[in-house]
Design a protein around this motif. Structure first.
Motif, short mmCIF file in Angstrom:
data_model
loop_
_atom_site.label_atom_id
_atom_site.label_comp_id
_atom_site.label_asym_id
_atom_site.label_seq_id
_atom_site.Cartn_x
_atom_site.Cartn_y
_atom_site.Cartn_z
N LYS A 148 -59.45 18.64 -45.39
CA LYS A 148 -59.39 19.64 -44.17
C LYS A 148 -59.49 18.87 -42.96
O LYS A 148 -58.79 19.35 -41.88
CB LYS A 148 -60.71 20.55 -44.19
N THR A 150 -61.71 18.96 -40.42
CA THR A 150 -62.08 19.69 -39.17
C THR A 150 -63.48 19.93 -39.23
O THR A 150 -63.93 21.18 -39.39
CB THR A 150 -61.36 21.22 -39.44
N GLY A 155 -64.53 19.97 -44.02
CA GLY A 155 -64.46 21.03 -43.06
C GLY A 155 -65.57 20.54 -42.22
O GLY A 155 -65.80 19.65 -41.85
#
Length: 208
Positions: A148, A150, A155
């Motif tokens: 991901k 992010t 995440g």
């Protein structure tokens, strides 16, 4: 106190970073298996396979296999957040990719770093290295697709996987390849090495 048998920029970086992060008292015995040194014989006595990381717990128990050590430290320090808890939605993804890194990517180094263990003849050895290296790049492309970034692999949740990526992008096929073909993994690795929580370990491993 824990004793960690380690080598700079090896998989022991992950365990060293987690020991530092969790506040566990530890000492590092620098013992690269491929070099003569003061701790090499010591490592051989506690782990005849001469692997780093090897972690000796305060009660004398010897632990090998970085993923096992990661899970052990997470059990001892659930508040550190290095492994998603059992009820976290990221738990299954974390376990999948943790085992993927150590079970699929790691063995390519076992094969390619010393092809003389597997085949004879220069041509066959070079071909084995070439094919294994190409296979490894394919494995990394799958990790890149899953990341991901992010800002972390999972995440928003930081995990031990981010520490693996921080050190593994310094291995073959090296950072220039990752920068071109795996920009998300490169970004995660850069965030990890710049994270002040791990600064002393990053510096000791020559990764700053």
């Amino acid at each position: 106190m824990h004793t960690l048998y380690a080598a700079q920029r090896a998989g022991s970086f992950v365990v060293e970073a987690l020991l530092h992060h969790t506040g566990e008292p530890y000492r590092v015995a620098e013992a690269p298996p491929w070099e003569a040194g003061p701790h090499r014989d010591e490592l051989a006595r506690v782990n005849p396979l001469m692997q780093v990381p090897t972690l000796v717990l305060p009660d004398g128990t010897v632990m090998t296999e970085s993923a096992a050590i990661v899970l052990h430290l997470a059990d001892c320090h659930p508040q550190a957040g290095i492994v998603p808890p059992a009820d976290a939605p990221e738990r299954a993804v974390f376990l999948r990719w943790l085992l993927y890194l150590v079970g699929s990517v790691y063995p390519t180094f076992t094969v390619a770093d010393d092809p003389t263990r597997w085949v004879s003849g220069t041509d066959a050895q070079e071909e084995l290295v070439r094919r294994t290296s190409a296979y490894r790049c394919g494995l990394w492309r799958q990790v890149e697709e899953a990341a991901k970034a992010t800002p972390w692999f999972l995440g928003e949740r930081f995990s031990a996987i981010d520490l693996y990526l921080a050190v593994m992008v310094t291995w073959q096929p090296r950072r220039p390849w990752f920068a071109e073909h795996a920009p998300k993994l490169t970004a995660i690795a850069d965030r990890c090495t710049a994270d002040p929580r791990f600064a002393p370990v990053v510096a000791r491993n020559g990764m700053a």
